[in-house]
Design a protein around this motif. Structure first.
Motif, PDB file in Angstrom:
ATOM      1  N   GLU A 238       0.865  -1.186   0.000  1.00 56.82           N
ATOM      2  CA  GLU A 238       0.000   0.000   0.000  1.00 56.82           C
ATOM      3  C   GLU A 238       0.897   1.230   0.000  1.00 56.82           C
ATOM      4  O   GLU A 238       1.273   1.736   1.054  1.00 56.82           O
ATOM      5  CB  GLU A 238      -0.928  -0.001   1.212  1.00 56.82           C
ATOM      6  CG  GLU A 238      -1.894  -1.176   1.247  1.00 56.82           C
ATOM      7  CD  GLU A 238      -2.819  -1.125   2.448  1.00 56.82           C
ATOM      8  OE1 GLU A 238      -2.761  -0.124   3.187  1.00 56.82           O
ATOM      9  OE2 GLU A 238      -3.576  -2.088   2.654  1.00 56.82           O
TER      10      GLU A 238
ATOM     11  N   SER B 209       1.139   7.868  -4.472  1.00 56.33           N
ATOM     12  CA  SER B 209       0.556   7.242  -5.651  1.00 56.33           C
ATOM     13  C   SER B 209       1.586   7.153  -6.781  1.00 56.33           C
ATOM     14  O   SER B 209       2.256   8.131  -7.115  1.00 56.33           O
ATOM     15  CB  SER B 209      -0.665   8.044  -6.122  1.00 56.33           C
ATOM     16  OG  SER B 209      -1.201   7.494  -7.297  1.00 56.33           O
ATOM     17  N   GLY B 210       1.704   5.953  -7.367  1.00 54.81           N
ATOM     18  CA  GLY B 210       2.622   5.764  -8.478  1.00 54.81           C
ATOM     19  C   GLY B 210       4.051   5.508  -8.073  1.00 54.81           C
ATOM     20  O   GLY B 210       4.922   5.387  -8.935  1.00 54.81           O
TER      21      GLY B 210
END
Length: 309
Positions: A134, A138-139
């Motif tokens: 997780e 992001s990315g």
């Protein structure tokens, strides 16, 4: 987890990817002084005893942290490798240990007095070496938040990352953390390098009004800096001890000048310098809030200081 030795790196990667649970893994490494490496290499019993002390120390840390979290009977185990040689086939006995861990993967560490209160503070640059299930960013499967902690008079650290209001994006795959007074204002700033990204310069604009001193120690001869010299300072009722050791941390070297936070002191009552050749010199009644240049063998009265407004 990785090591410069290929077999260790492959073994650790296999354990993390195929054997151990799908949880964060932290690698602990114990390196030994050169003289101790040869003793351990020759004595198998001593090698086992050192390994046992290492694992007990790490496991005790986890058990204490579990108790702090309310888990009174927490248990932990470890996978341990003893590696005898480095990548250049030189004798370098050291130990690798893999443990389940729910914390970040720390690389560069900067220990310094950020606010000049006379107590150590700590900045840690984090960045995973395995893909995070997780991601925090992001990315970017390896980015982790960097951290900053302050300590009190008892030496207890508390998380102050949010309160510090660190400029820029503090989430990345950070590696080196380098301390230095780049703007010459008397406090230490932080340079953070990131894998696959730009370096970040975190400027420390200290507004506490507390006293400080920045010391440039110059030994005799051609050496530019008095590496491993020891400075002891008495000021404002406090005593401080520092060493000239810029060569610390992961893939970085700090400002070679010695920085000391002096709290509410108005003058440095006494400063003793033990130089690398073990000779000792003492200075008295030095001003605070100054960059001082001290040269070995010169009289205390000739210590130069440049004023910082």
């Amino acid at each position: 987890p990785s090591c410069s030795g290929r077999r260790m790196a492959e073994a650790a990667a296999h354990l993390v990817d195929h054997v151990l649970p799908e949880e964060p893994i932290r690698q602990w490494v114990l390196s030994l002084p050169h003289a101790v490496r040869f003793l351990v290499a020759r004595d198998a019993r001593l090698c086992r005893e050192v390994r046992g002390i290492f694992i007990r120390a790490v496991q005790s840390f986890y058990c204490r942290r579990a108790r702090d979290a309310g888990l009174l009977h927490g248990r932990c185990g470890a996978v341990v490798y003893t590696q005898r040689f480095d990548a250049a086939i030189r004798l370098d006995v050291h130990y690798h240990s893999l443990l389940l861990d729910g914390v970040y993967t720390g690389f560069g560490v900067g220990v310094f007095d950020q606010d000049h209160d006379g107590h150590w503070d700590c900045f840690v640059g984090n960045g995973a070496v395995n893909r995070l299930p997780e991601p925090y960013l992001s990315g970017h499967a390896y980015a982790e938040p960097n951290q900053f902690a302050r300590s009190d008079a008892r030496g207890r650290f508390t998380d102050a990352t949010e309160a510090a209001s660190l400029p820029g994006d503090r989430i990345g795959m950070s590696r080196a953390v380098v301390l230095g007074d780049y703007d010459h204002d008397g406090d230490l700033d932080i340079l953070v390098t990131n894998c696959g990204g730009r370096a970040q310069l975190l400027r420390n604009d200290n507004a506490t009004g507390l006293a400080w001193s920045m010391l440039d120690l110059r030994p005799r001869g051609q050496a530019r800096h008095a590496l491993n010299a020891v400075v002891e300072i008495d000021a404002g009722g406090g005593r401080y001890r520092r060493e000239v050791r810029p060569h610390m941390g992961y893939l970085g070297s700090h400002d070679p000048r010695v920085h000391v936070g002096l709290g509410t002191a108005t003058v440095i009552d006494r400063m003793t310098v033990t130089w690398p050749d073990r000779s000792v010199e003492t200075w008295s009644e030095l001003p605070v809030n100054r960059h001082l240049s001290l040269r070995q063998g010169e009289s205390p009265q000739s210590a130069s200081a440049d004023v910082v407004d």
